[in-house]
Design a protein around this motif. Structure first.
Motif, PDB file in Angstrom:
ATOM      1  N   THR A 138       0.835  -1.192   0.000  1.00 50.03           N
ATOM      2  CA  THR A 138       0.000   0.000   0.000  1.00 50.03           C
ATOM      3  C   THR A 138       0.874   1.247   0.000  1.00 50.03           C
ATOM      4  N   ILE A 139       0.612   2.135  -0.947  1.00 47.98           N
ATOM      5  CA  ILE A 139       1.298   3.425  -1.022  1.00 47.98           C
ATOM      6  C   ILE A 139       0.289   4.514  -0.693  1.00 47.98           C
ATOM      7  N   LEU A 140       0.611   5.352   0.273  1.00 54.74           N
ATOM      8  CA  LEU A 140      -0.187   6.534   0.557  1.00 54.74           C
ATOM      9  C   LEU A 140       0.700   7.738   0.277  1.00 54.74           C
ATOM     10  N   SER A 141       0.354   8.488  -0.760  1.00 55.31           N
ATOM     11  CA  SER A 141       1.186   9.624  -1.160  1.00 55.31           C
ATOM     12  C   SER A 141       0.442  10.926  -0.951  1.00 55.31           C
ATOM     13  N   ASP A 142       0.896  11.691   0.033  1.00 54.24           N
ATOM     14  CA  ASP A 142       0.345  13.011   0.320  1.00 54.24           C
ATOM     15  C   ASP A 142       1.225  14.029  -0.394  1.00 54.24           C
ATOM     16  N   SER A 143       0.999  14.142  -1.692  1.00 50.15           N
ATOM     17  CA  SER A 143       1.811  15.016  -2.539  1.00 50.15           C
ATOM     18  C   SER A 143       0.975  15.467  -3.729  1.00 50.15           C
ATOM     19  N   CYS A 144       1.407  16.510  -4.372  1.00 54.86           N
ATOM     20  CA  CYS A 144       0.689  16.986  -5.549  1.00 54.86           C
ATOM     21  C   CYS A 144       0.852  16.009  -6.707  1.00 54.86           C
ATOM     22  N   HIS A 145      -0.153  15.966  -7.582  1.00 51.11           N
ATOM     23  CA  HIS A 145      -0.117  15.161  -8.808  1.00 51.11           C
ATOM     24  C   HIS A 145       0.095  13.673  -8.504  1.00 51.11           C
ATOM     25  N   THR A 182       3.816  21.032  -4.509  1.00 50.97           N
ATOM     26  CA  THR A 182       4.247  20.778  -5.878  1.00 50.97           C
ATOM     27  C   THR A 182       5.449  21.627  -6.227  1.00 50.97           C
ATOM     28  N   ILE A 183       6.328  21.062  -7.052  1.00 50.86           N
ATOM     29  CA  ILE A 183       7.434  21.812  -7.649  1.00 50.86           C
ATOM     30  C   ILE A 183       7.318  21.617  -9.161  1.00 50.86           C
ATOM     31  N   PRO A 184       7.051  22.677  -9.930  1.00 48.63           N
ATOM     32  CA  PRO A 184       6.929  22.529 -11.382  1.00 48.63           C
ATOM     33  C   PRO A 184       8.225  21.971 -11.981  1.00 48.63           C
ATOM     34  N   PHE A 185       8.081  21.145 -13.030  1.00 48.92           N
ATOM     35  CA  PHE A 185       9.282  20.536 -13.596  1.00 48.92           C
ATOM     36  C   PHE A 185      10.235  21.581 -14.161  1.00 48.92           C
ATOM     37  N   GLU A 186       9.690  22.756 -14.552  1.00 52.35           N
ATOM     38  CA  GLU A 186      10.575  23.824 -15.017  1.00 52.35           C
ATOM     39  C   GLU A 186      11.523  24.276 -13.907  1.00 52.35           C
ATOM     40  N   SER A 187      11.016  24.297 -12.671  1.00 52.50           N
ATOM     41  CA  SER A 187      11.864  24.669 -11.533  1.00 52.50           C
ATOM     42  C   SER A 187      12.890  23.576 -11.234  1.00 52.50           C
ATOM     43  N   ILE A 188      12.472  22.331 -11.409  1.00 53.69           N
ATOM     44  CA  ILE A 188      13.409  21.218 -11.219  1.00 53.69           C
ATOM     45  C   ILE A 188      14.506  21.281 -12.265  1.00 53.69           C
ATOM     46  N   LEU A 189      14.138  21.558 -13.516  1.00 55.94           N
ATOM     47  CA  LEU A 189      15.123  21.689 -14.586  1.00 55.94           C
ATOM     48  C   LEU A 189      16.112  22.811 -14.280  1.00 55.94           C
ATOM     49  N   LEU A 190      15.599  23.951 -13.820  1.00 60.61           N
ATOM     50  CA  LEU A 190      16.463  25.083 -13.489  1.00 60.61           C
ATOM     51  C   LEU A 190      17.439  24.719 -12.373  1.00 60.61           C
ATOM     52  N   HIS A 191      16.933  24.011 -11.351  1.00 65.40           N
ATOM     53  CA  HIS A 191      17.791  23.610 -10.237  1.00 65.40           C
ATOM     54  C   HIS A 191      18.880  22.644 -10.693  1.00 65.40           C
ATOM     55  N   LEU A 192      18.491  21.640 -11.480  1.00 64.95           N
ATOM     56  CA  LEU A 192      19.465  20.655 -11.938  1.00 64.95           C
ATOM     57  C   LEU A 192      20.503  21.290 -12.862  1.00 64.95           C
ATOM     58  N   GLU A 247      -4.124  17.752  -9.961  1.00 71.23           N
ATOM     59  CA  GLU A 247      -4.441  18.599  -8.813  1.00 71.23           C
ATOM     60  C   GLU A 247      -3.238  18.738  -7.887  1.00 71.23           C
ATOM     61  N   THR A 248      -3.389  19.652  -6.920  1.00 76.95           N
ATOM     62  CA  THR A 248      -2.364  19.825  -5.900  1.00 76.95           C
ATOM     63  C   THR A 248      -2.905  19.390  -4.540  1.00 76.95           C
ATOM     64  N   SER A 249      -1.991  19.011  -3.662  1.00 72.57           N
ATOM     65  CA  SER A 249      -2.320  18.670  -2.279  1.00 72.57           C
ATOM     66  C   SER A 249      -1.807  19.783  -1.376  1.00 72.57           C
ATOM     67  N   ALA A 250      -2.491  19.993  -0.256  1.00 74.35           N
ATOM     68  CA  ALA A 250      -2.196  21.140   0.595  1.00 74.35           C
ATOM     69  C   ALA A 250      -1.329  20.773   1.792  1.00 74.35           C
ATOM     70  N   VAL A 299      -9.998  21.818  -1.932  1.00 76.70           N
ATOM     71  CA  VAL A 299     -10.323  21.456  -3.308  1.00 76.70           C
ATOM     72  C   VAL A 299      -9.257  20.488  -3.815  1.00 76.70           C
ATOM     73  N   GLN A 300      -9.267  19.296  -3.283  1.00 71.49           N
ATOM     74  CA  GLN A 300      -8.418  18.209  -3.759  1.00 71.49           C
ATOM     75  C   GLN A 300      -9.188  16.916  -3.544  1.00 71.49           C
ATOM     76  N   HIS A 301      -9.017  15.980  -4.456  1.00 71.40           N
ATOM     77  CA  HIS A 301      -9.856  14.787  -4.484  1.00 71.40           C
ATOM     78  C   HIS A 301      -8.980  13.538  -4.414  1.00 71.40           C
ATOM     79  N   PRO A 302      -8.846  12.936  -3.240  1.00 72.34           N
ATOM     80  CA  PRO A 302      -8.077  11.694  -3.124  1.00 72.34           C
ATOM     81  C   PRO A 302      -8.597  10.613  -4.062  1.00 72.34           C
ATOM     82  N   CYS A 303      -7.686   9.761  -4.506  1.00 72.95           N
ATOM     83  CA  CYS A 303      -8.022   8.712  -5.469  1.00 72.95           C
ATOM     84  C   CYS A 303      -7.541   7.361  -4.958  1.00 72.95           C
ATOM     85  N   LEU A 304      -8.080   6.311  -5.558  1.00 66.57           N
ATOM     86  CA  LEU A 304      -7.661   4.948  -5.250  1.00 66.57           C
ATOM     87  C   LEU A 304      -7.351   4.224  -6.546  1.00 66.57           C
ATOM     88  N   TYR A 305      -6.183   3.618  -6.606  1.00 61.59           N
ATOM     89  CA  TYR A 305      -5.773   2.819  -7.759  1.00 61.59           C
ATOM     90  C   TYR A 305      -5.333   1.446  -7.264  1.00 61.59           C
TER      91      TYR A 305
END
Length: 317
Positions: A138-145, A182-192, A247-250, A299-305
């Protein structure tokens, strides 16, 4: 003689990214609280709970390599009937999965360890594929996207299976500082890029330069090899995500920053478990957590997969 008793193994990861532009406040609190829930509610042995946080003085930091090593170690110990649990609280992101010149660029979900060495949906798929038949992971991820964080896992509760209500959050009189995890991938690219000093928009080039063999499979394998990694028909993966993929998580910092900070989804899960002392299915946990967040005005909607059977199986049982 072989011990036939079911093992319960857990890895809890909290990243606050202190003293950086991406700082969060509630992630370490989330996993410390969940550790007590695992012990008191679900009977986990404290010696079988591995805690990785980026708190000052931590002996083992939650880098991408260290998290994957800990996940691999947990899966390597697993036997049929065992219960494995991974709780992550921290930043998430989405990255383009296919390089130019392809015209189609799908976005893939990932978590962001403290060193930015992303762990992607494909990595989690690869880990889930190794879980022994009869065990659950079981993975519980409290993170954006975080929706879809196990590649090719079947959606049970999410954007395709449930329509979102037009819910308007209720204003609160309590001063709360909210930050998206969340960290946008553009920011990750800039950091790397600032670390590699390589002038290219290709994320894979930077990840391979910095992290080598510990980089995500998304960046190490050619696209045709990635597509060949299968999803099992009835695998043992169960994903409870804090939000949908888009979506994003708070991350909450109550009372103007003077209260105890927490992740909204982790906190909702704790409320659900506290208010319902009996056994709950994975589906019931997610639906009740959705309702808690809705009442609280998020305004975030948890999901189950997961597979159909695991949707109705008991949470961490």
């Amino acid at each position: 003689m072989k011990d036939t008793q079911t093992k319960k193994l857990a890895l809890l990861v909290g990243c606050n990214y202190a003293n950086t532009p991406n700082e969060l406040h509630g992630c370490i609190n989330d996993v410390l609280a969940m550790r007590q829930v695992l012990i008191n509610r679900f009977g986990f042995d404290p010696n079988h709970i591995n805690l990785l946080t980026d708190a000052p003085g931590s002996l083992v930091m939650p880098t991408g390599a260290n998290i994957k090593d800990a996940l691999d170690h947990m899966v390597d110990q697993a036997e049929p009937g065992d219960v494995l649990y991974f709780h992550y609280s921290g930043h998430g992101t989405r990255v383009p999965s296919i390089k130019p010149p392809h015209t189609f660029r799908r976005l893939d979900e990932a978590i962001v360890p403290c060193d930015f060495n992303l762990i992607t949906d494909l990595d989690f798929r690869n880990i889930v594929n190794r879980v022994p038949k009869g065990a659950t992971f079981t993975i519980l991820s409290d993170s954006c996207h975080s929706g879809g964080l196990i590649d090719k896992e079947k959606e049970q509760i999410g954007p395709s299976s449930l329509k979102n209500s037009n819910f308007t959050p209720t204003p609160t009189s309590i001063p709360i500082i909210t930050k998206s995890k969340t960290i946008p991938f553009e920011s990750i690219l800039l950091h790397l890029s600032s670390l590699t000093h390589i002038n290219t928009p290709d994320l894979a080039t930077h990840f391979l330069e910095l992290f080598g063999d510990t980089a995500s499979l998304r960046f190490r394998f050619p696209s045709h090899e990635i597509d060949s990694i299968p999803s099992l028909h009835e695998d043992n993966g169960i994903l409870l995500s804090g939000c949908q993929a888009n979506e994003t998580s708070a991350d909450m910092n109550p009372n103007g920053g003077n209260g105890k900070a927490y992740g909204a989804f982790s906190n909702a899960i704790e409320i659900v478990l506290k208010e319902n002392q009996g056994d709950l299915s994975n589906k019931e946990v997610v639906l009740r957590a959705r309702n808690v967040l809705k009442i609280q005005g998020f305004v975030q909607h948890p999901c189950l997969y997961c597979s159909d059977d695991n949707a109705n199986s008991l949470f961490l049982k």
